[in-house]
Design an enzyme around this catalytic site. Structure first.
Site, short mmCIF file in Angstrom:
data_model
loop_
_atom_site.label_atom_id
_atom_site.label_comp_id
_atom_site.label_asym_id
_atom_site.label_seq_id
_atom_site.Cartn_x
_atom_site.Cartn_y
_atom_site.Cartn_z
N GLY A 2 0.82 -1.21 0.00
CA GLY A 2 0.00 0.00 0.00
C GLY A 2 0.85 1.26 0.00
N THR A 36 1.14 3.58 2.31
CA THR A 36 1.87 3.83 3.56
C THR A 36 3.10 2.92 3.63
OG1 THR A 36 -0.32 4.21 4.53
CG2 THR A 36 1.55 4.19 6.05
N GLY A 60 0.09 -1.50 6.48
CA GLY A 60 -0.94 -0.49 6.69
C GLY A 60 -2.29 -1.13 6.96
N ALA A 61 -3.33 -0.31 6.98
CA ALA A 61 -4.70 -0.81 7.18
C ALA A 61 -5.68 0.19 6.58
CB ALA A 61 -4.98 -0.99 8.67
N LYS A 101 -8.49 -4.78 6.01
CA LYS A 101 -7.41 -4.62 5.06
C LYS A 101 -7.83 -5.19 3.70
CE LYS A 101 -3.32 -5.69 6.17
NZ LYS A 101 -2.93 -4.54 5.33
N GLY A 102 -7.08 -4.82 2.68
CA GLY A 102 -7.36 -5.36 1.35
C GLY A 102 -7.72 -4.30 0.34
N GLY A 103 -7.65 -3.02 0.76
CA GLY A 103 -7.91 -1.93 -0.19
C GLY A 103 -6.98 -2.02 -1.40
N GLU A 141 -1.03 -10.82 2.61
CA GLU A 141 -0.78 -10.04 3.84
C GLU A 141 -1.09 -10.89 5.07
OE1 GLU A 141 -1.65 -5.56 2.11
OE2 GLU A 141 -3.26 -6.63 3.08
N LYS A 197 -7.51 6.46 9.87
CA LYS A 197 -7.83 5.02 9.81
C LYS A 197 -8.34 4.48 11.15
CE LYS A 197 -6.00 4.69 5.60
NZ LYS A 197 -4.85 3.91 5.26
C1 5RP Z 1 -3.53 -3.57 0.84
C2 5RP Z 1 -3.85 -3.12 2.22
C3 5RP Z 1 -3.32 -1.79 2.66
O1 5RP Z 1 -2.52 -1.97 3.78
C4 5RP Z 1 -4.47 -0.87 2.95
O2 5RP Z 1 -5.31 -0.82 1.82
C5 5RP Z 1 -3.98 0.53 3.31
O3 5RP Z 1 -3.40 1.10 2.19
P1 5RP Z 1 -2.81 2.59 2.19
O4 5RP Z 1 -1.59 2.57 3.06
O5 5RP Z 1 -2.51 2.84 0.74
O6 5RP Z 1 -3.88 3.50 2.72
O7 5RP Z 1 -4.50 -3.77 2.98
O8 5RP Z 1 -4.18 -4.75 0.51
#
Ligand code: 5RP
Length: 224
Positions: A29, A31, A82-83, A94-96, A103, A121
């Site tokens: 991600g 972050t 990240g999350a 998670k999983g965005g 993960e 978050k």
């Molecule tokens: C990816 C994730 C990421 O950790 C979550 O989507 C946060 O992403 P970002 O740091 O871009 O906000 O779970 O599958």
């Protein structure tokens, strides 16, 4: 501070958890990308990384950090990721970035999960962010109906007008309208549905620590 600056701040702060002479677990991600950039400054002090996605692997390798298959490593001291949401118990959604399955695998082989996130978050209750669920393609409609039966609305995630294909060759459903009152029980239940590869609730693999980027600096939250 902008959200991007907060991500840089926590990405750099996570270096304090990296154990010299070891292999570190690396999430996925925007972050985590900040963390990977920071990790490059101490790449000579670590053996390398186990990565949770093709995207992170590419970035790690481009910065000269060796990447190991997760099968090659029995246990990691720390996993940094990240999350999309984190609650006050360290449970996460998670999983965005569609990398939830790998993960969860790398988190499961790590003694400590350090979550890095900007303050937006942190939530009282999981569920405002659409819940990602990785699903085997032939089960997509069946799993959608199962979510509808519990009051949710599942949408197939698209990429350029076509169903997104994960690093594992599967699809992602994003589910809204759910009541996730008991994240541990919810994760256990949905994981058992035929065709579900991974549900994006991380309660069994919850965070041990969260480094939260706030306007007044990095706040450290510890979870039992
Ligand atoms: C990816 C994730 C990421 O950790 C979550 O989507 C946060 O992403 P970002 O740091 O871009 O906000 O779970 O599958």
């Amino acid at each position: 501070m902008t959200q991007d600056e907060l991500k840089t701040l926590v990405g750099q702060a996570a270096l304090q958890f990296v154990v010299p002479g070891e292999i570190v677990g690396v999430g996925t991600g925007s972050t985590v990308n900040k963390f990977i950039d920071a990790l490059a400054t101490m790449k000579d002090q670590i053996i390398g990384a186990v990565s949770s996605s093709e995207a992170s692997t590419t970035r790690l390798k481009a910065l000269g950090i060796p990447v190991f298959d997760s099968n090659a490593v029995e246990e990691l001291s720390v996993y940094i990721d990240g999350a999309d949401e984190i609650d006050h118990h360290g449970h996460m959604i998670k999983g965005g970035g569609a990398a939830l399955t790998r993960e969860k695998i790398v988190a499961a082989q790590s003694r400590m999960f350090v979550c890095i996130a900007d303050a937006s978050k942190l939530v009282m209750k999981l569920g405002a962010f659409p819940l990602p669920v990785e699903v085997i393609p032939i089960a997509v409609h069946r799993v959608m109906r199962q979510f509808a039966a519990m009051g949710g609305t599942a949408k197939l995630r698209l990429n350029n007008g076509h169903p997104l294909v994960t690093d594992n060759g599967q699809h992602i459903l994003d589910v809204t309208g759910l009541q996730i009152d008991d994240p541990l029980a919810f994760e256990t239940a949905v994981n058992q549905w035929p065709g579900v590869v991974t549900v994006g609730v991380f309660a069994h693999q919850k965070a041990s620590v969260c480094l939260l980027g706030t306007a007044s600096g990095v706040k450290t939250l510890k979870f039992e």
